[in-house]
Structure formats: structure tokens, C-alpha cells
Design an enzyme around this catalytic site. Structure first.
Site, PDB file in Angstrom:
ATOM      1  N   LYS A   1      90.050   4.388  14.421  1.00 33.17           N
ATOM      2  CA  LYS A   1      90.671   3.955  15.665  1.00 33.17           C
ATOM      3  C   LYS A   1      90.066   2.584  15.978  1.00 33.17           C
ATOM      4  O   LYS A   1      88.938   2.481  16.465  1.00 33.17           O
ATOM      5  CB  LYS A   1      90.402   4.968  16.784  1.00 33.17           C
ATOM      6  CG  LYS A   1      91.213   4.726  18.065  1.00 33.17           C
ATOM      7  CD  LYS A   1      90.548   3.695  18.942  1.00 33.17           C
ATOM      8  CE  LYS A   1      91.348   3.400  20.209  1.00 33.17           C
ATOM      9  NZ  LYS A   1      90.822   2.233  20.941  1.00 33.17           N
TER      10      LYS A   1
ATOM     11  N   SER B   1      80.442   2.994  25.352  1.00 32.57           N
ATOM     12  CA  SER B   1      79.691   3.242  26.583  1.00 32.57           C
ATOM     13  C   SER B   1      79.049   4.627  26.576  1.00 32.57           C
ATOM     14  O   SER B   1      79.505   5.541  25.874  1.00 32.57           O
ATOM     15  CB  SER B   1      80.609   3.113  27.795  1.00 32.57           C
ATOM     16  OG  SER B   1      81.526   4.204  27.839  1.00 32.57           O
TER      17      SER B   1
ATOM     18  N   THR C   1      75.491   4.431  22.008  1.00 35.08           N
ATOM     19  CA  THR C   1      75.975   4.101  23.342  1.00 35.08           C
ATOM     20  C   THR C   1      75.207   2.916  23.941  1.00 35.08           C
ATOM     21  O   THR C   1      74.749   2.045  23.215  1.00 35.08           O
ATOM     22  CB  THR C   1      75.915   5.354  24.223  1.00 35.08           C
ATOM     23  OG1 THR C   1      74.604   5.929  24.173  1.00 35.08           O
ATOM     24  CG2 THR C   1      76.902   6.416  23.723  1.00 35.08           C
TER      25      THR C   1
ATOM     26  N   CYS D   1      74.452  -4.323  21.981  1.00 40.43           N
ATOM     27  CA  CYS D   1      73.489  -3.329  22.460  1.00 40.43           C
ATOM     28  C   CYS D   1      72.071  -3.627  21.989  1.00 40.43           C
ATOM     29  O   CYS D   1      71.147  -2.924  22.371  1.00 40.43           O
ATOM     30  CB  CYS D   1      73.914  -1.927  22.034  1.00 40.43           C
ATOM     31  SG  CYS D   1      73.929  -1.690  20.242  1.00 40.43           S
TER      32      CYS D   1
ATOM     33  N   GLU E   1      73.225  -1.577  32.098  1.00 38.29           N
ATOM     34  CA  GLU E   1      73.766  -2.531  31.135  1.00 38.29           C
ATOM     35  C   GLU E   1      74.845  -3.409  31.772  1.00 38.29           C
ATOM     36  O   GLU E   1      75.840  -2.908  32.285  1.00 38.29           O
ATOM     37  CB  GLU E   1      74.356  -1.790  29.929  1.00 38.29           C
ATOM     38  CG  GLU E   1      74.780  -2.722  28.810  1.00 38.29           C
ATOM     39  CD  GLU E   1      75.255  -1.967  27.592  1.00 38.29           C
ATOM     40  OE1 GLU E   1      74.594  -2.062  26.540  1.00 38.29           O
ATOM     41  OE2 GLU E   1      76.294  -1.282  27.686  1.00 38.29           O
TER      42      GLU E   1
END
Length: 509
Positions: A177, A230, A252, A285, A386
Site C-alpha cells: 500500500k 503515526s 511509529t 523519525c 512529535e
């Protein structure tokens, strides 16, 4: 004005036009102009991708591992041949500057170089005479169809570095995806993978709605899920897919901290903080959006950091001179600006304000300039959650112990760094920090792909991380085979007693 190009989805190595009437705009973040449209694939189209992967699995998993690695060898060469084309495409649709985009594509090459070592890494092990006249072998074998859910910030590295190479070299198949905002890089890479000789159905690519992703989590033909995104979404994916009996890895959010001690070389350290927190416009991240600075050097460090930030060249991502490109979208730009407003409202000292950034000729782009907050106190959300933008926060502490405590109080623990010349503190930091990836005088402590990308706490949900040996273990399952060959003497003894524990205990019962 020319018509916006409608992108296709891929099933069985065939690029198909979706029957949907819903499309997601694909923008150029540097200009704010739409450059393509990604289909919101229909349920039947998404299921067709799963069925193609399911149909391809038996033959692909039965091929010798050396045959599977040859596809990745050829793919690696094609990526190198099209390296600059891929980098410019990535910069155009995602907004990273060219150097960062090249690094994103290089990580695909690196992951392939690790994956082709699978013949060594997915070997099992064996023991002859494990118990009397019984031999035991352990094999690692493929699992089935995996779902890869990619984010927007690394359109090349994550789907075609973290997910696909290890997944398919182990004998699995995948439905990818792709991130609807940045699908073109992944689509081009899949074209090259098909050109490299990938059989039909081994990797299929769709862009679709969250509802279709949710449906896939419980799909009976999906055996595992790899996700990057997320924390709120990762928790839902982890709990949903695990409840359906699937193996899951969810990478995440993060709020990585760096501890700056008074003996650190300040200019040298500041350059690495700037590179880490403003690279990719902060949309990664493994950025260092928080520096926990020892009070004795904090004033000087902030002064140096501000000067470096002011000199950064902000501009279109594909301009070779650009050091800081735009963020991904107008909505995300607003989110980052709202976070800066919130930091001001919370009482942090705004040392460098990037809210009014608008490079000449690109005023409609999604730019946020370098932003620095000082005196960020405990409880200020700007320093704890974040932002995912070019915003760095300075938290001041008295000493090493207070700094370590401040860092470990954060709910995220992807990475952490220390800047010091003191070996004792460096060792104590590496031993006691919660961060899963640790840097000692390193601004971006990301290990190479033969080590796992190993976040902790609310930065990761699962048991096995991406890449390294963890990655190959995630994409394989263990099978043990216990064998006993019957001797002529034994086969003729009809009166021999058989223990309930025959072959399962390594002592005589």
C-alpha cells in the site's frame, strides 16, 4: 493547462486503470502545484492484489533462494542505472533536497546488498543424535502474503528497502500500500523490479483508503503486516492485525533527544544537530528535534545553532543548492506552524522563527524555515510530542544525570545521542538510555541495513524489527524436523516397548 495524469495500480505485473471515481492529488511541495492523481482503489481491486500475491506464493516460495537473490542482484543494478532519475522524481513529489533524495534511493541499493546474503542468513541448524538415534533439523521457511503500509517521508527506502527485499528473498509475496501523496517513486521502482525479472504477483501495488487497509488487517490471506507511520495508527494496526493472528511490526513516532555535555566540541556538535533536525525538513523519525544541553554551555550552543540555522539555503527540493526543502503538504505546513504557535503560547523562547519563510519564486510552496526554541521546560508539549517539521527545542539541565532522566521520561524511544569527549559518560549513556538506536557523537544514529532499525517504547510495536537478522526472522517462520531411521534389527523386534517420551527427552527413561 494539460490534464492531470491519473496513476495506475499494479496487479500481476500489469498496470491497470482503476474504476474508482476518487483520486488523491499528488502535489509538488516546492510549487504547490498538482502533478498527478493517485487512485483510491476499489475493494475488489485491492482484493485482486491479495489474490495475485496468494496465487504467486507457492511457486515463488519453492524457488531456490539463489534464484530469488538473482532478481535482487539485477534490481540493484537497475536502481543504480536510474539513480539520478529516481532521486529527482523523489525530490519533486516529496520535497527532500537532492542530496537527501539520493540517500533515500541509496538505501534501496544497500538493502538489496543485505538481502542477497539470505542464503547465509536463513540457514537453519541441525544436530545428529540429538537423542538416541534421533536427528533434529531446524529450517526457516517463507510465511505467505505480507501487507506493507508505507509512509510518505521515505518513498524509496521504506517500501523498497525495509519491506520488499527481505520479504521476497525469503520466499514471501507482498501487497504494497503505497503512500498516496508520494506514489510515483514506488511505482517507478516496481517497474524496475519487474524489469529485473520479478515473476507475476510477487509484488503488487495499490493506493487506497484507510478503510481498505483496515479490511486487509483481517483478510484471511494476509499473514503479516509491516507498517511505518503515526503511533495512533500503529496501535490500531498492531492490535487489529495481531488479534487476527498475524505477525506485525509497527514503526511509529519519535521525539529523539540528544544530550550535550559541557566538554563537547560545540561547533562540531551543532553542525550535526542542524543536519539531523533540519534534514528532510524534520520529517523523519530519526531526527534530533530536542537537545538537552548542559546549562554551562547552553547559551553559547544556542548562539552557534541559530547562526547555522540562519545560513541554511531554503528552496525548491530539486535545486542543487537547496539545503532545506518544503514539507509534504499545505495541511502539514499548517500543522507545523500551529505547533510553533503552541510553543510560543506555552512560554518557550523562540530564538529562530521559520513561520514566514517563502523562497523567491516558490511562494506557493509548503515551506517552513528553520525554527529553534530555547528554555523548553518539562510539560511543554512542543518538547515532548512529535512535530515532524524543521523545529528544534533546547532543554537545559545541570548535569549528566538530570539530562538522562529528562530524556528517558519521554514516551518515545526511537533513538538518542550524546555529544561528549568523556568515555565514562558515553558508556553510561549507551547503557542506560531508553533509545533503541544510540549515537555517541553521532547526530543520526541509524545503523546500516545489516543491523535492525530498533526503536523502543511507543516508537515500536511488535517483537522483530525491520532489517538485519530481525528482518529475516520476521519474514520467515521456524520448522523443526525430528527424524529416526529404523535399523533392520529394530524393525524385526515386534515386542520392543515404546516410551511415551521416545525421542523427546535426552536421557534414558
Amino acid at each position: 493547462m494539460s490534464a492531470i495524469r491519473k496513476l495506475l495500480y499494479c496487479v500481476d505485473n500489469e498496470w491497470r486503470q482503476s474504476a474508482t471515481d476518487k483520486y488523491t492529488p499528488v502535489m509538488n511541495p516546492s510549487t504547490g502545484e498538482q502533478i498527478a492523481a493517485a487512485p483510491v482503489c476499489l475493494p475488489a481491486e485491492v482484493d485482486a492484489a491479495v489474490q495475485a500475491a496468494k496465487a504467486a506464493y507457492p511457486d515463488w516460495s519453492s524457488k531456490p533462494v539463489g534464484v530469488r537473490t538473482q532478481v535482487l542482484f539485477r534490481f540493484r543494478e537497475l536502481v543504480n542505472q536510474h539513480f539520478e532519475e529516481l532521486s529527482v522524481l523523489l525530490a519533486t513529489e516529496m520535497g527532500k533536497n537532492l542530496n537527501e533524495s539520493r540517500g533515500d534511493v541509496h538505501k534501496v541499493v544497500e538493502a538489496c546488498e543485505v538481502a542477497v546474503g539470505a542464503p547465509m542468513e536463513i540457514q537453519g541448524y541441525a544436530m545428529m543424535e540429538a537423542t538416541r538415534s534421533h536427528d533434529i533439523c531446524l529450517y526457516r521457511e517463507a510465511v505467505g502474503v505480507f501487507l506493507g503500509i508505507a509512509p510518505y517521508n521515505f518513498p524509496a527506502m521504506i517500501p523498497f528497502g525495509w519491506f520488499i527485499p527481505l520479504c521476497i528473498v525469503a520466499g514471501n509475496t507482498m501487497v504494497l500500500k503505497a503512500a498516496s501523496m508520494v506514489p510515483q517513486t514506488g511505482m517507478r521502482l516496481l517497474e524496475l523490479l519487474i524489469e529485473a525479472g520479478l515473476p507475476k504477483g510477487v509484488v503488487n501495488l495499490v493506493t487506497c483508503s484507510r478503510q481498505e487497509v483496515a479490511n486487509l488487517l483481517s483478510h484471511p490471506d494476509i499473514r503479516g503486516v509491516s507498517f511505518v507511520g503515526s503511533t495512533s495508527t500503529g496501535v490500531k494496526i498492531y492490535s487489529g492485525a495481531a488479534a487476527a493472528g498475524k505477525r506485525v511490526q509497527c514503526l511509529t513516532e519519535a521525539k529523539n533527544h540528544a544530550l550535550l555535555l559541557e566538554d563537547a566540541p560545540l561547533e562540531w556538535s551543532a553542525q550535526r544537530v542542524i543536519n539531523s533536525c533540519f534534514g528532510c525538513a524534520g520529517q523523519r523519525c530519526m531526527a534530533l528535534p530536542v537537545v538537552v544541553a548542559q546549562e554551562s554551555v547552553a547559551d553559547r550552543f544556542v548562539e552557534i545553532l541559530k547562526g547555522l540555522g540562519e545560513r541554511l539555503v531554503v528552496g525548491a527540493a530539486y535545486d542543487p543548492d537547496t539545503q532545506l526543502g518544503p514539507v509534504i503538504s499545505a495541511a502539514h505546513k499548517k500543522s507545523v506552524l500551529d505547533w510553533i504557535d503552541k510553543g510560543v503560547a506555552e512560554g518557550a523562547d523562540l530564538v529562530l522563527d521559520g513561520r514566514a519563510c517563502a523562497p523567491k519564486g516558490f511562494e506557493n510552496g509548503y515551506f517552513v524555515g528553520p525554527t529553534i526554541f530555547d528554555h523548553v521546560a518539562p510539560g511543554m508539549t512542543i518538547g515532548d510530542q512529535e512535530v515532524f517539521g524543521p523545529v528544534v527545542c533546547i532543554k537545559r539541565v545541570r548535569d549528566f544525570e538530570e539530562g538522562l532522566a529528562v530524556m528517558n521520561a519521554n514516551p518515545f524511544a526511537n533513538g538518542s545521542s550524546i555529544f561528549t569527549q568523556n568515555g565514562h559518560y558515553a558508556r553510561e549513556f549507551a547503557r542506560r538510555t531508553d533509545g533503541g538506536m544510540v549515537g555517541v557523537n553521532v547526530g543520526i544514529p541509524v545503523p546500516l541495513a545489516f543491523f535492525p532499525f530498533c526503536g523502543n517504547k511507543r516508537s515500536f510495536f511488535g517483537d522483530l524489527h525491520v532489517l538485519g537478522r530481525d528482518g529475516l526472522r520476521f519474514y520467515t517462520r521456524a520448522k523443526t524436523v525430528t527424524t529416526k531411521w529404523v535399523s533392520p534389527k529394530e524393525s524385526g523386534d515386534a515386542r520392543a516397548r515404546v516410551s511415551t517420551w521416545e525421542g523427546t527427552i535426552n536421557r534414558e527413561l
